[in-house]
Design an enzyme around this catalytic site. Structure first.
Site, PDB file in Angstrom:
ATOM      1  N   ASN A 238      -8.081   3.890   9.121  1.00 46.59           N
ATOM      2  CA  ASN A 238      -7.427   2.604   9.740  1.00 46.59           C
ATOM      3  C   ASN A 238      -7.708   2.680  11.416  1.00 46.59           C
ATOM      4  OD1 ASN A 238      -5.427   5.074   9.023  1.00 46.59           O
ATOM      5  ND2 ASN A 238      -4.289   3.786  10.628  1.00 46.59           N
TER       6      ASN A 238
ATOM      7  N   THR B 242      10.850  -7.031 -11.806  1.00 39.73           N
ATOM      8  CA  THR B 242      10.225  -8.585 -12.001  1.00 39.73           C
ATOM      9  C   THR B 242       9.029  -8.634 -11.039  1.00 39.73           C
ATOM     10  OG1 THR B 242      12.391  -9.449 -12.849  1.00 39.73           O
ATOM     11  CG2 THR B 242      10.721 -11.061 -11.997  1.00 39.73           C
TER      12      THR B 242
ATOM     13  N   HIS C  60      -1.653  -7.434   2.726  1.00 37.23           N
ATOM     14  CA  HIS C  60      -1.725  -8.116   4.124  1.00 37.23           C
ATOM     15  C   HIS C  60      -2.730  -7.481   4.946  1.00 37.23           C
ATOM     16  CE1 HIS C  60      -0.013  -4.469   6.592  1.00 37.23           C
ATOM     17  NE2 HIS C  60       0.229  -4.185   5.405  1.00 37.23           N
TER      18      HIS C  60
ATOM     19  N   GLN D 155      -7.547  -0.154   3.833  1.00 34.42           N
ATOM     20  CA  GLN D 155      -8.376  -0.785   5.065  1.00 34.42           C
ATOM     21  C   GLN D 155      -9.825  -1.533   4.636  1.00 34.42           C
ATOM     22  OE1 GLN D 155      -7.534  -2.211   8.165  1.00 34.42           O
ATOM     23  NE2 GLN D 155      -5.735  -0.891   8.214  1.00 34.42           N
TER      24      GLN D 155
ATOM     25  N   GLY E 117       0.927  -1.247   0.182  1.00 38.76           N
ATOM     26  CA  GLY E 117      -0.001   0.009  -0.091  1.00 38.76           C
ATOM     27  C   GLY E 117       0.759   1.381  -0.273  1.00 38.76           C
ATOM     28  N   THR E 118       1.907   1.232   0.759  1.00 37.76           N
ATOM     29  CA  THR E 118       2.665   2.708   0.890  1.00 37.76           C
ATOM     30  C   THR E 118       3.187   2.992  -0.631  1.00 37.76           C
ATOM     31  OG1 THR E 118       3.374   2.078   2.992  1.00 37.76           O
ATOM     32  CG2 THR E 118       4.778   3.238   1.583  1.00 37.76           C
TER      33      THR E 118
ATOM     34  N   CYS F  48       2.298   7.625  26.061  1.00 38.66           N
ATOM     35  CA  CYS F  48       2.596   8.586  27.193  1.00 38.66           C
ATOM     36  C   CYS F  48       4.320   8.179  27.468  1.00 38.66           C
ATOM     37  CB  CYS F  48       1.744   8.409  28.165  1.00 38.66           C
ATOM     38  SG  CYS F  48      -0.055   8.506  27.704  1.00 38.66           S
TER      39      CYS F  48
END
Length: 737
Positions: free
Chosen positions: A152, A238, A202, A180, A72-73, A324
């Site tokens: 997401n 490829t 994935h 998503q 996706g990136t 935090c």
């Protein structure tokens, strides 16, 4: 050991067994290059084209509009950069939202640095973009709108059909990140009106490392990958046949089982929310109650910190919406855009169900969550003492966010606080707040001064006894670094009595007591408070002759720098918490931290030491920086000469670096000058926040050799020469490879 209940399906999904079966032949039989004309190439080419058709059926497009990517990136990068650079002659304005995935926001930020302008659209309290805001943002130079299909974190579904119609009317390219969406909500590129759409395998039970960019027929993009003319000359390289075949099968299954899977995901999600809401009515749902992914439940637990609650939930795998730290709270940009109040945002956790999630898993998970909240907030729900885990199950690092001295306040913040303290005028104060030494020294007579130090931190190892011993060794180290002899100690304790059995505290105190006995002193008492995290430290008092007092100032040009322990304990401790470190590496770090600096300090008494400090939370570079500043000098060190615990480099490469180490490196950056070839990982190792580290000593070269030889012969302990002090003036640290 039983695996935790997996409720993090928006992060990734397991490979479906049927997908695995389809992939198997391409591991050991069909290995040909799809570009080859012979039988081996034809077999794999057919697999790629079958997968292309399967994807096309899932999203309702033509097969030739499907381009395979590495995920996706890459698909998002290609879509946004490809349109931006292809159409720069038409304009340079891009519209996106404040809730996009980093694979979109980071691309847009990069393009801003290249001269493009970006409008970052707000969202409403449900995390949904208003189409009217999109329309208002359009200007003559707008060339691209990029809005995700479903968020997401909250699952909020965006009005892509409306935006698509608007974009088409205005003649603007519309890209949609639908990573998503696949298998959870209906995807139809024609109905949505998108020109570009990204998928990540994935996220819907295909393998990691493969994805898709849908490119509408006729749309021109500037290529991101250059090379041979694979993928219709749009994406060189490829084809990853193994994973493309799996991706195609996953798409087929997602389409075939859509109704059944979405029913299962929604029913288990709603069951979890219902059980939690009944027992914990104070929780808050983030995202639209209906217009969201059927599997996504984003909940805020007010009054709690998400990472603390997740540490308590060792039997559940989920994701935090905030992290935090000692001096800051990192809130998710999505929650910030939704204007979720801080008290709610910092306690936000995302639970996401999958197509195989069972009702029994949900009921068990709900009970775990309710009990954990009860332990952390006893007034919010009735939890019996039986819910506190038995001693044998305890791993202390699971009960804390900070790790040892890595949890210290950032040096730049601490420096500002200390500057505001009133000056000390008592002439008997030999070392106070005016220096960066870790102990205070008060003259009692011409031959005697009182040295006092305090150290207090969170667990750095899982074993309570070892934690107590390390904390004691760390506190005693400041006494040794001043050339003093320890006299007695006091305990200081923070303990979550509602989370851990009292036996854990007894073990911590026993470890500290045994280490104090080894140092030849007694612990005379102390103070304890109830605290959400286990913390332990000691106040140690010692005596020194004022004429033999050592500080971190006084190093002279020509002095050799000696280090008496290897570094890397912060990285290893972080790795232990993340289950990345082997038992052997964890043991090596324990051996380093548990070793008293008593022998190194004892031998030091025989030589003319000009400056000394111990290496702890500010890292080797941080403490070295303090030494040269106090000495009005500069120094040179060699990374190759600095001792590093075996395995640290590989763990650092894997990203197991505490936040304190990053802070340390940033703090000293203006004073450190790196030779060519030093990597970022090497820099972070030198800045790694240590707990109970070695002594850093400056003495003349002749004495240094004798000192190291005597330490080795008398105590069988090694020390290392890591560099030298150079003439005064610039106060710089030069680091060579």
């Amino acid at each position: 050991m039983q695996n935790p209940i997996y409720l993090d399906y928006n992060a990734t999904t397991p490979i479906d067994p049927a997908v695995k079966d389809v992939m198997q032949p391409f591991l050991d039989q069909h290995f040909g290059n799809p570009s080859s004309a012979h039988l081996y190439g034809v077999q794999t080419k057919k697999a790629v084209e079958l997968a292309r058709r399967q994807i096309a059926e899932l999203i309702n497009c033509f097969p030739d509009e499907v381009i395979f990517t590495s995920g996706g990136t890459e698909a998002n990068n290609y879509a946004i950069k490809g349109i931006a650079y292809q159409n720069r002659h038409k304009g340079s304005h891009i519209i996106t939202s404040q809730i996009e995935h980093p694979a979109v926001t980071e691309v847009c930020l990069f393009l801003e640095s290249q001269g493009f302008s970006v409008t970052w659209l707000p969202v409403n309290g449900w995390g949904i973009v208003d189409t009217a805001d999109v329309e208002k943002a359009i200007m003559p130079g707008t060339i691209l709108i990029s809005i995700m299909h479903a968020n997401n974190e909250t699952g909020a579904i965006q009005p892509v059909e409306e935006i698509g119609a608007l974009a088409k009317k205005q003649g603007i390219v519309f890209h949609c990140d639908a990573a998503q969406s696949a298998g959870k909500i209906h995807i139809d590129v024609k109905e949505m009106g998108v020109d570009l759409l990204s998928l990540a395998g994935h996220k819907f039970y295909a393998p990691k490392g493969v994805g898709v960019l849908y490119v509408k027929r006729g749309l021109q993009l500037q290529k991101l990958m250059h090379g041979a003319n694979h993928e219709q000359n749009l994406r060189a390289g490829t084809e990853n046949v193994l994973e493309i075949a799996g991706l195609g099968k996953a798409a087929e299954i997602a389409l075939r089982d859509f109704e059944q899977n979405t029913r299962t995901m929604k029913s288990t999600r709603d069951l979890l929310y219902g059980l939690l809401q009944e027992a914990l009515p104070q929780i808050k749902l983030n995202g639209h109650p209906d217009l969201r992914l059927p599997n996504t439940l984003n909940i805020s637990f007010p009054g709690l910190e998400a990472n603390v609650l997740l540490d308590e939930l060792s039997g559940i795998a989920a994701s935090a919406g905030a992290a935090c730290h000692t001096d800051s709270v990192d809130i998710s940009p999505v929650l910030m855009a939704m204007k979720v109040p801080l008290d709610f945002a910092k306690g936000t956790i995302r639970f996401t169900t999958g197509k195989k999630t069972s009702e029994q898993e949900i009921k068990t998970a709900a009970q775990m969550i309710i009990e954990a909240v009860g332990r952390l907030m006893p007034d919010s729900v009735d939890v019996s003492s039986d819910d506190i885990p038995e001693t044998g199950e305890i791993k202390l690092t699971r009960y804390t966010q900070g790790l040892g001295c890595a949890c210290k306040i950032r040096p730049q913040y601490l420096e500002k606080v200390l500057q505001d303290l009133p000056p000390v005028f008592d002439p008997n104060v030999l070392v106070g707040t005016a220096t960066s030494d870790d102990a205070a020294v008060y003259r009692l007579s011409d031959t005697m001064a009182l040295v006092q130090t305090l150290d207090f931190f969170t667990p750095i190892v899982d074993d309570p006894y070892s934690f107590g011993a390390i904390a004691a060794a760390n506190a005693l180290s400041d006494i040794y670094a001043m050339g003093a002899k320890p006299l007695f100690a006091l305990n200081i304790v923070g303990f979550p009595s509602n989370r851990l059995p009292m036996q854990v505290l007894k073990d911590i105190l026993r470890g500290a007591s045994d280490k104090a006995t080894e140092a030849g002193i007694s612990i005379l008492g102390g103070h304890s408070v109830d605290d959400p995290e286990p913390k332990f430290g000691m106040v140690v008092s010692g005596l020194v002759d004022p004429n033999k007092l050592l500080t971190n100032g006084g190093a002279k040009p020509g002095d050799v720098l000696i280090l008496t322990k290897p570094i890397g304990t912060g990285i290893i401790s972080t790795s232990v918490k993340r289950n990345l470190a082997s038992d052997e590496i964890a043991r090596a770090a324990l051996d380093v931290m548990i070793l008293l600096n008593a022998n190194a300090a004892s031998v030091m008494q025989n030589y003319p030491v000009h400056a000394c400090t111990d290496v702890t939370g500010f890292g080797l570079l941080g403490h070295l920086n303090e030494m040269i500043a106090a000495s009005d000098a500069s120094c040179r060190i060699s990374f190759a000469d600095v001792p590093v615990i075996d395995g640290v480099y590989e763990l650092a490469m894997a990203g197991a670096i505490p936040g304190g180490s990053h802070n340390n490196l940033q703090f000293v950056s203006e004073h450190v000058f790196w030779s060519e070839g030093i990597s970022e990982v090497q820099k972070l190792i030198l800045a790694d926040a240590q707990t109970s580290g070695g002594l850093l000593i400056a003495m003349d070269a002749d004495s240094a050799g004798k000192y190291m030889a005597e330490l080795a012969s008398q105590y069988n302990q090694q020390a290392w020469e890591i560099g030298e002090i150079v003439p005064k003036g610039s106060k710089r640290i030069e680091v060579s490879g």
